[in-house]
Write an enzyme that holds these catalytic residues in place. Structure first.
Site, short mmCIF file in Angstrom:
data_model
loop_
_atom_site.label_atom_id
_atom_site.label_comp_id
_atom_site.label_asym_id
_atom_site.label_seq_id
_atom_site.Cartn_x
_atom_site.Cartn_y
_atom_site.Cartn_z
N HIS A 128 85.24 -35.68 59.54
CA HIS A 128 86.57 -35.78 60.14
C HIS A 128 86.62 -36.86 61.21
O HIS A 128 86.28 -36.64 62.37
CB HIS A 128 86.97 -34.43 60.71
CG HIS A 128 88.43 -34.32 61.00
ND1 HIS A 128 89.07 -33.15 61.27
CD2 HIS A 128 89.41 -35.28 61.04
CE1 HIS A 128 90.35 -33.38 61.49
NE2 HIS A 128 90.58 -34.68 61.36
N ASP A 147 80.44 -21.27 61.92
CA ASP A 147 81.64 -20.45 61.76
C ASP A 147 81.39 -19.19 60.95
O ASP A 147 82.15 -18.23 61.04
CB ASP A 147 82.77 -21.26 61.12
CG ASP A 147 83.32 -22.30 62.08
OD1 ASP A 147 83.19 -22.11 63.30
OD2 ASP A 147 83.87 -23.31 61.62
N GLY A 168 77.80 -17.88 60.39
CA GLY A 168 76.66 -17.17 60.98
C GLY A 168 76.93 -16.63 62.37
O GLY A 168 76.38 -15.60 62.76
N GLY A 217 81.76 -15.31 61.63
CA GLY A 217 82.11 -14.45 60.50
C GLY A 217 83.48 -14.76 59.94
O GLY A 217 84.49 -14.52 60.59
N ASP A 240 66.08 -17.23 37.50
CA ASP A 240 67.38 -16.92 38.09
C ASP A 240 67.54 -17.81 39.33
O ASP A 240 66.93 -17.53 40.36
CB ASP A 240 67.43 -15.43 38.45
CG ASP A 240 68.78 -15.01 38.98
OD1 ASP A 240 69.71 -15.84 39.00
OD2 ASP A 240 68.91 -13.83 39.38
N GLY A 284 84.96 -13.26 57.50
CA GLY A 284 85.70 -12.02 57.23
C GLY A 284 86.45 -11.55 58.46
O GLY A 284 87.63 -11.19 58.39
N TYR A 295 91.27 -23.87 64.72
CA TYR A 295 91.33 -24.42 63.37
C TYR A 295 91.68 -23.37 62.34
O TYR A 295 91.38 -22.20 62.52
CB TYR A 295 89.95 -24.97 63.01
CG TYR A 295 89.93 -26.45 62.75
CD1 TYR A 295 89.95 -27.35 63.80
CD2 TYR A 295 89.90 -26.95 61.45
CE1 TYR A 295 89.94 -28.70 63.57
CE2 TYR A 295 89.88 -28.31 61.22
CZ TYR A 295 89.90 -29.18 62.29
OH TYR A 295 89.89 -30.52 62.05
#
Ligand SMILES: [Cu+2]
Length: 472
Positions: free
Chosen positions: A429, A137, A139, A142, A418, A144, A220
């Site tokens: 589900h 969803d 890759g 997107g 780091d 955004g 969804y």
């Protein structure tokens, strides 16, 4: 394929045209229809089409007559002791940057960047209807691009500040998503309380700052909430809702649940990979696996009550591949190696998993080969700016996972550096009849909790509520 005008649903009964999208040539028609009668299905959720009346609900309103408790200066969001920057992009949707806590005179770093980097949703049904349905969803699609506008009073309740987001269309032109991000404060029950027979009851109400967005991924919805608490906790909750995928059931379903007459919803899993670039009191951090062990009865432990915690430093990327363990209540501590707290121990934040589950998949399955990331609850890498996508930069039509498994094959050091944590969580589900015809939200979460980051409860300075009965 059948179209039921009364129920207003199209049900695919095993009919799949296979088309070469480059030549638009029809290559094959798969037809695995098993037969059976056309069932009576109630697939409606719009109020006008429901067969029952709407229930009465008393009004519930939330107001902040003196205004909200946060400020937004450009993208810099400040609320009580928290400070962070709000970002957004087409692939990850909301991104939180430079998350820090004001601790007295010091603005202390907790995280450099927090986001979702991948979502993998394999449908666990052996029938020809669903094996192609292994969505990435983030890759492939997107988050955004799929972020939807939010409405006051429906999506978010109370005194809301919205931020718009900008993505691009297929021609490269800018597209604004109005009200893409919601920022607001919420009451969150009791923060701390004690009743003392002489001092009486001392209670503080908890409040949290919520930064949220919603995405619609075809059938969804995912609702994502980052919540910041007064005691230094950060909670990330995902709620799944929308319409479950269904298929025609000609008999008892083998890999799904019957949700309506002749209709089943296949089992599936939603694996979400959160990319957590933590900088706990600066960049040099080491991650420890923390496990509880019961000690056997001995002279030193005569009642068998002793419990010890074993903290194992994760030194290399192969150590950093971690799986949740119920038996030891495993969690992971990200400790500063450059500072100590007032007690002489390392300031840390702990990743507390709450929505983890094993992949439960044959590792030779193409769905697993393309998303090996789902084989662990946690991966840890040294920060590398080009390492962003856990299933590879372009997972669409991939054969193997070119992200985390490939990067971590070098087995680099992750000690005193780091670090980036990749936390896999989500929903296993097992579909229910109650998920049909529209699914009530199912929520999963993980927490980042301070562990020795502070020397004591950092929420002692929260004042009592102004309500007269709270003022002793
Ligand atoms: Cu689901």
């Amino acid at each position: 394929m059948s179209f039921d005008s009364r129920a207003n649903v199209i049900r695919a009964a095993g009919l799949h045209p296979v088309v070469d999208l480059n030549t638009m040539e029809l290559l094959e028609i798969e037809d695995n229809y098993q037969g059976g009668t056309d069932p009576e299905v109630m697939g409606e959720y719009l109020p006008d089409l429901l067969p029952m009346r709407l229930r009465p609900v008393a009004p519930l309103e939330i107001s902040q007559p003196d205004g909200v408790g946060f400020t937004l200066d450009g993208t810099l969001l400040s609320w009580q002791n928290w400070q962070l920057r709000v970002g957004f992009n087409h692939r990850e949707s909301l991104v939180l940057h430079q998350v820090a806590f004001q601790d007295g005179e010091r603005l202390r770093s907790v995280a450099h960047r927090l986001s979702f980097a991948e979502m993998v949703v394999p449908y666990r049904d052996a029938s020809p209807d669903h094996y192609r349905r292994t969505a990435f969803d983030i890759g492939e699609w997107g988050l955004g691009f799929m972020t939807t506008s939010l409405s006051l009073g429906c999506d978010c309740l109370g005194e809301i500040t919205y931020l718009d987001a900008v993505v691009h269309d297929s021609q490269g032109s800018p597209v604004t998503i109005p009200n893409a991000i919601c920022i607001h404060e919420e009451d969150s029950g009791v923060l701390w309380k004690h009743v003392d027979e002489r001092a009486g009851a001392e209670v503080r109400r908890a409040r949290r700052l919520v930064i949220s967005f919603h995405v619609t991924v075809a059938n969804y919805e995912y609702l994502v909430y980052w919540r910041f608490y007064q005691d230094g906790n950060i909670e990330c909750e995902v709620r799944a809702t929308g319409i479950v995928v269904t298929s025609h059931a000609s008999g008892p379903p083998l890999n799904g649940t019957l949700v309506d007459q002749g209709t089943y919803a296949p089992f599936h899993q939603h694996f979400i990979v959160a990319r957590l670039d933590l900088d706990v009191d600066g960049q040099p951090n080491t991650v420890y696996a923390c496990e509880s062990h019961a000690l056997p009865v001995s002279d030193a432990n005569p009642h068998g009550l002793a419990l010890e915690i074993i903290e194992t430093p994760l030194r290399t990327e192969s150590d950093g591949r971690q799986t949740y363990d119920w038996d030891t209540q495993r969690s992971w501590k990200v400790a500063s190696t450059g500072s100590v707290n007032g007690l002489g121990t390392r300031p840390a934040y702990k990743l507390v998993p709450a929505g983890s589950f094993p992949s439960l998949i044959d590792e030779s399955s193409p769905a697993f080969q393309r998303a090996e990331v789902i084989g662990h609850t946690l991966w840890v890498t040294p920060y590398a700016p080009e390492e962003r996508w856990p299933c590879g930069e372009f997972p669409n039509l991939s054969r193997v996972d070119l992200g985390l498994p490939a990067w971590t094959a070098r087995d680099r050091s992750i000690e005193d550096t780091d670090v980036v944590l990749w936390h896999v969580f989500g929903l296993h589900h097992i579909t229910r009849p109650e998920d049909w015809p529209v699914m009530p939200t199912d929520a999963v979460s993980f927490w980042l909790k301070p562990f020795g980051f502070f020397d004591r409860n950092p929420a002692l300075d929260v004042p009592p509520s102004p309500h007269p009965q709270c003022q002793a």
